[in-house]
Design an enzyme around this catalytic site. Structure first.
Site, PDB file in Angstrom:
ATOM      1  N   PRO A   1      35.272  37.794  33.895  1.00 44.17           N
ATOM      2  CA  PRO A   1      36.730  37.738  34.146  1.00 44.17           C
ATOM      3  C   PRO A   1      37.120  37.981  35.601  1.00 44.17           C
ATOM      4  O   PRO A   1      37.755  38.973  35.923  1.00 44.17           O
ATOM      5  CB  PRO A   1      37.263  38.835  33.227  1.00 44.17           C
ATOM      6  CG  PRO A   1      36.130  39.807  33.099  1.00 44.17           C
ATOM      7  CD  PRO A   1      34.858  39.029  33.225  1.00 44.17           C
ATOM      8  N   CYS A   2      36.800  37.023  36.473  1.00 51.86           N
ATOM      9  CA  CYS A   2      37.199  37.165  37.881  1.00 51.86           C
ATOM     10  C   CYS A   2      38.715  37.087  38.016  1.00 51.86           C
ATOM     11  O   CYS A   2      39.264  37.495  39.031  1.00 51.86           O
ATOM     12  CB  CYS A   2      36.493  36.119  38.740  1.00 51.86           C
ATOM     13  SG  CYS A   2      36.753  34.440  38.201  1.00 51.86           S
ATOM     14  N   HIS A   3      39.392  36.578  36.968  1.00 50.05           N
ATOM     15  CA  HIS A   3      40.860  36.536  37.030  1.00 50.05           C
ATOM     16  C   HIS A   3      41.467  37.939  36.988  1.00 50.05           C
ATOM     17  O   HIS A   3      42.647  38.104  37.258  1.00 50.05           O
ATOM     18  CB  HIS A   3      41.421  35.676  35.884  1.00 50.05           C
ATOM     19  CG  HIS A   3      41.063  36.162  34.516  1.00 50.05           C
ATOM     20  ND1 HIS A   3      39.871  35.862  33.887  1.00 50.05           N
ATOM     21  CD2 HIS A   3      41.724  36.967  33.647  1.00 50.05           C
ATOM     22  CE1 HIS A   3      39.840  36.435  32.683  1.00 50.05           C
ATOM     23  NE2 HIS A   3      40.951  37.116  32.528  1.00 50.05           N
TER      24      HIS A   3
END
Ligand SMILES: [Zn+2]
Length: 349
Positions: A317-319
């Site tokens: 989850p780089c978001h």
């Protein structure tokens, strides 16, 4: 799901530019026709004063608008049209099937429409796509011990040399080298935010990216080099599970993924990606916090770069990493998608 819309000027600009990163973020109702469209519709460019924006197709329906027949805003973007589905089912069940224009016409299909769809969705001809599938399957057989010559004839080739040529063209190596080489099958998975490209090896998912993300080609090249494998369209059993879990995620029913992942990279990248996986659902962290977390407090920029190199969106989850001041800052798939994912997670947290 409700999410607040960006301001109308931003939306109208996105509409004028047919910006695909706004796919799933809004639909536009055209007051003069009573029809609503996706942001990317090619059919019309209504005047500013004649449009209103909605955050979902259902909202537009509730306001009395009808879905546009050209961009079909009730379907996921990239979804195959009804007339094409029987053909896709047939290919999925038996990828070795030979289908020339005559066969297509016998199935009531217009060969040029079929070609157009494949070109648009997969960037290759229908015959090229079929060949990729055939070679992908042949590769799997040879890798698992089948003789090259048997595989050639079982794959429908008239001659061994014809098979070898075709195989080389697709895989970039000769069939006899299949034991120590690899292919990475990729497929498209449709999501509310637009189609994503997924890739897998036997060890797990190695790629998940929005198909319109910037630098996708570069990402594919790097992945191929890292794994010493060529990326080709095809099938893998991991895709079924991925598909299912993504659908659950987008409907708020899944907060963690349990699919094996393949993450080739430098030791530093691996540390950063592991750090991303440690951020809980619905939470955000700054780049600085991530740098501290992995024990490299001074490597904030390097952490940001490694974040950008993440090849498996959503699952890693780089978001969930945002600027220190709370701004969203960069996201490969576009900031609107990042915002959507964060709002989705905070509403189901
Ligand atoms: Zn339309």
């Amino acid at each position: 799901m409700y999410h607040p819309l960006p301001d109308p000027e931003t939306l109208y600009t996105a509409l004028r530019q047919r910006d695909s990163t706004f796919e799933g973020i809004f639909v536009v109702g055209v007051k003069t026709t009573g029809v609503f469209c996706r942001p990317t519709c090619r059919a019309r460019m209504p005047k500013r004063e004649n449009v209103e924006f909605f955050s979902s197709a259902h909202e537009a329906l509730a306001h009395g608008y009808r879905p546009c027949k050209i961009c079909t805003p009730l379907e996921y973007k990239g979804a195959p049209p009804a007339w094409l589905r029987p053909l896709l089912d047939e290919i999925n069940e038996s990828p070795l099937v030979k289908l020339n224009d005559r066969h297509l016409r016998e199935r009531g299909l217009d060969p040029s429409r079929v070609r157009y769809w494949f070109k648009k969705q997969h960037g290759m001809t229908f015959q090229g796509y079929l060949r990729m599938l055939r070679i992908g399957q042949a590769f799997g057989r040879i890798k698992h011990g089948e003789k090259v010559v048997n595989t050639a004839f079982e794959s429908g080739y008239q001659s061994l040399s014809g098979f070898t040529d075709s195989f080389r063209k697709t895989a970039d190596f000769s069939p006899s080298r299949s034991q120590d080489k690899d292919l990475i099958p990729t497929t498209r998975i449709l999501t509310p935010l637009g189609p994503m490209l997924a890739g897998a090896t036997d060890d797990g998912i190695c790629l998940l990216e929005f198909v319109d993300r910037r630098m996708l080609e570069t990402q594919l090249d790097r992945l191929g080099k890292r794994l010493q494998a060529r990326v080709v369209p095809g099938f893998h059993q991991h895709f079924d599970l991925l598909h299912e879990q993504l659908a659950e995620y987008f409907s708020g029913k899944r907060k963690e993924f349990d699919i094996p992942l393949v993450l080739p990279g430098t030791p530093f990248q691996k540390k950063v990606w592991a750090g991303l996986q440690a951020i809980p659902y619905g939470c955000t962290r700054s780049y600085k916090q991530q740098a501290d977390f992995i024990g490299s407090p001074n490597a904030v920029r390097a952490v940001a770069r490694a974040n950008g190199d993440n090849r498996i969106a959503i699952l890693i989850p780089c978001h969930r990493v945002i600027g220190a001041n709370g701004e969203l800052v960069g996201y490969g798939g576009g900031l609107r998608r990042k915002q959507y994912l964060l709002e989705l997670e905070s509403s189901f947290r």
